[in-house]
Design a protein around this motif. Structure first.
Motif, short mmCIF file in Angstrom:
data_model
loop_
_atom_site.label_atom_id
_atom_site.label_comp_id
_atom_site.label_asym_id
_atom_site.label_seq_id
_atom_site.Cartn_x
_atom_site.Cartn_y
_atom_site.Cartn_z
N HIS A 1 45.14 3.38 -52.79
CA HIS A 1 45.23 4.75 -52.28
C HIS A 1 45.38 4.76 -50.76
CE1 HIS A 1 43.96 8.84 -51.20
NE2 HIS A 1 44.45 9.19 -52.40
N GLU A 2 44.66 3.88 -50.10
CA GLU A 2 44.74 3.79 -48.63
C GLU A 2 46.12 3.31 -48.19
OE1 GLU A 2 42.47 1.58 -44.88
OE2 GLU A 2 41.58 1.54 -46.90
N CYS A 3 46.68 2.34 -48.95
CA CYS A 3 48.02 1.85 -48.61
C CYS A 3 49.07 2.94 -48.78
CB CYS A 3 48.37 0.65 -49.50
SG CYS A 3 47.44 -0.85 -49.10
N LEU A 4 48.93 3.72 -49.88
CA LEU A 4 49.88 4.82 -50.08
C LEU A 4 49.74 5.90 -49.01
CD1 LEU A 4 49.61 5.18 -53.97
CD2 LEU A 4 51.60 4.37 -52.67
N THR A 5 48.50 6.16 -48.57
CA THR A 5 48.27 7.13 -47.49
C THR A 5 48.92 6.65 -46.19
OG1 THR A 5 46.18 7.80 -48.50
CG2 THR A 5 46.51 8.36 -46.18
N ASP A 6 48.78 5.36 -45.89
CA ASP A 6 49.41 4.80 -44.68
C ASP A 6 50.92 4.87 -44.77
OD1 ASP A 6 46.95 4.27 -43.60
OD2 ASP A 6 46.91 2.14 -44.20
N ALA A 7 51.46 4.59 -45.97
CA ALA A 7 52.92 4.65 -46.15
C ALA A 7 53.42 6.07 -45.94
CB ALA A 7 53.28 4.14 -47.55
N LYS A 8 52.69 7.04 -46.44
CA LYS A 8 53.09 8.44 -46.25
C LYS A 8 53.04 8.82 -44.78
CE LYS A 8 52.13 13.13 -47.87
NZ LYS A 8 51.30 13.98 -48.74
N SER A 9 52.00 8.37 -44.09
CA SER A 9 51.88 8.65 -42.65
C SER A 9 53.05 8.03 -41.89
CB SER A 9 50.54 8.10 -42.14
OG SER A 9 50.44 8.29 -40.74
N GLY A 10 53.44 6.81 -42.31
CA GLY A 10 54.58 6.17 -41.66
C GLY A 10 55.86 6.93 -41.88
#
Length: 446
Positions: free
Chosen positions: A259-268
């Motif tokens: 979930h944290e990786c997907l959140t970071d990807a969305k932020s990017g």
């Protein structure tokens, strides 16, 4: 002759007169003393008294040379020149009176003085005529004293005519010399004006060239931004949609790392959207739009600028000190360009100067109907000899090939176009500060 040109001409001529008068005075002393040889050959019986007269005359001229070295003498150089020229004339007239009167060959010395005033000195015509008249009166008085009655006829008449011819010829020469001097000065003044106009034109051309280069870069960036927006937005939107769907999956919700990786990807992906959008705002303009009258939030322009130079200011702390209402009127893209230039220059200077704990403080505060903006860094500063040149076109302290030196000059023109002034202040080794102001949008205009 205009009043200002006349004053400039008189000021320029004063130093010329002073130089020539001093040189002529030293020449006069030499000629007066060399005349002792004439006294010895022609009037040996009067040698002692004539030698004493010549020494006294020379001392008088020497005293006037000393006076001309003082500020008062320099201001009155014409009177000083006239006075020392009259001293030999008085001496010669006395010699004529005590020797042969009208028949004395020394009358030739009087002619020499009149001619010298026309040829060697920057006299006016009336001054030369006055010198000629006084010389003639001295000659007539000397002949009267010698003869004991009013002179007339013979040698006196001939010598008087020769003195008159000398005075008239000298006056004519003086007149044309004066005209030639003034015409030369006028040509010099016109040439200086043309050179000044040429320098101004060169500066304007350099500024126009810089603006054209900047416009070309802006146009290229606009084309690039439009293409990026079209080509990047679709895959970015697709990625954003895929990430949102993935984040709703039970596996993503139950796995904290995923979930944290997907959140970071969305932020990017959102950052990519912001950068493309900012680049489009900065570089792409619609033709026929009055950019200076548009309204925008300075805070938004600042955020766009910070994002666009994010790679350059990485590791540098950017502190914002903004008032709540930053709505201003102007060309948002151009102001973003100004901020990008100031931020990137500050970052480069601090990295080059190896500044410890580098930081940039940005202030925006209301000053009546203007919003005053300050960009201050704690870098190495600008040297005193360069602080006054930072806005000159093509002036740069960067190495060859690293900059054209146009950035700040164009920024200056942009702020000037918005009715403000871009100013620079610096303390070497401590800080550099740039300030400018923009027109605020008041309550009635919103």
């Amino acid at each position: 002759m205009s009043l200002s040109l006349h004053r400039a001409y008189e000021s320029d001529l004063r130093s010329y007169r002073l130089s020539f008068s001093r040189g002529g005075a030293w020449t006069g002393i030499a000629l007066v003393l060399l005349g002792i040889g004439l006294d010895y050959s022609l009037y040996p019986a009067h040698l002692l008294e004539f030698t004493l007269a010549r020494v006294l005359c020379s001392l008088g001229i020497l005293a006037i040379i000393g006076l001309m070295r003082t500020p008062w003498g320099a201001r009155n150089v014409e009177a000083m020149s006239f006075t020392w020229l009259m001293l030999p004339q008085v001496m010669i007239a006395w010699m004529i009176a005590v020797t042969e009167g009208a028949s004395s060959i020394y009358y030739a010395g009087l002619n020499l003085g009149v001619f010298a005033s026309a040829i060697a000195f920057a006299f006016r015509m009336w001054q030369n005529l006055t010198l000629g008249l006084l010389t003639y009166l001295l000659y007539a008085a000397a002949c009267w004293v010698h003869d004991g009655h009013a002179p007339g006829g013979g040698a006196f008449a001939v010598n008087s005519l020769l003195l008159a011819f000398s005075a008239i010829a000298s006056a004519v020469c003086t007149y044309f010399n004066e005209q030639a001097r003034f015409n030369l000065f006028q040509l010099k003044a016109e040439l200086a004006d043309k050179n000044a106009q040429l320098e101004e034109n060169n500066r304007s051309l350099a500024e126009i060239k810089g603006q054209m280069l900047q416009q070309e870069k802006m146009a290229a960036l606009g084309t690039l931004a439009a293409g990026l927006l079209h080509e990047v937005n679709n895959p970015v939107n697709f990625c954003m949609m895929a990430i949102d769907i993935a984040m709703e999956e039970p596996a993503a919700k139950s796995n904290e790392v995923l979930h944290e990786c997907l959140t970071d990807a969305k932020s990017g992906m959102q950052r990519v959207q912001y950068i493309v959008s900012d680049l489009k705002t900065f570089a792409y303009r619609k033709s026929g739009t009055d950019h200076e009258s548009a309204q925008f939030l300075f805070e938004r322009a600042l955020e766009s600028s910070v994002r666009l130079v994010g790679h350059e200011i990485k590791g540098i702390k950017v502190n914002r000190h903004l008032q709540p209402d930053t709505l201003v009127r102007g060309d948002e893209a151009a102001i973003i360009g100004v901020l990008i230039n100031l931020l990137s220059n500050a970052a480069l200077a601090m990295r080059k100067g190896a500044t410890r704990e580098p930081s940039i403080d940005i202030y925006a505060e209301s000053r009546g109907e203007r919003l005053k903006v300050t960009v201050r860094d704690n870098g190495p500063g600008i040297t005193p000899e360069n602080i006054g040149r930072v806005f000159e076109p093509f002036f740069t302290t960067r190495e060859v090939g690293q900059g054209l030196g146009l950035g700040l000059s164009i920024c200056y023109s942009v702020i000037q176009r918005h009715g403000g002034v871009l100013a620079a202040e610096s303390t070497p080794g401590e800080w550099t500060k740039f300030t400018f102001d923009l027109p605020r949008v008041t309550g009635g205009e919103k």
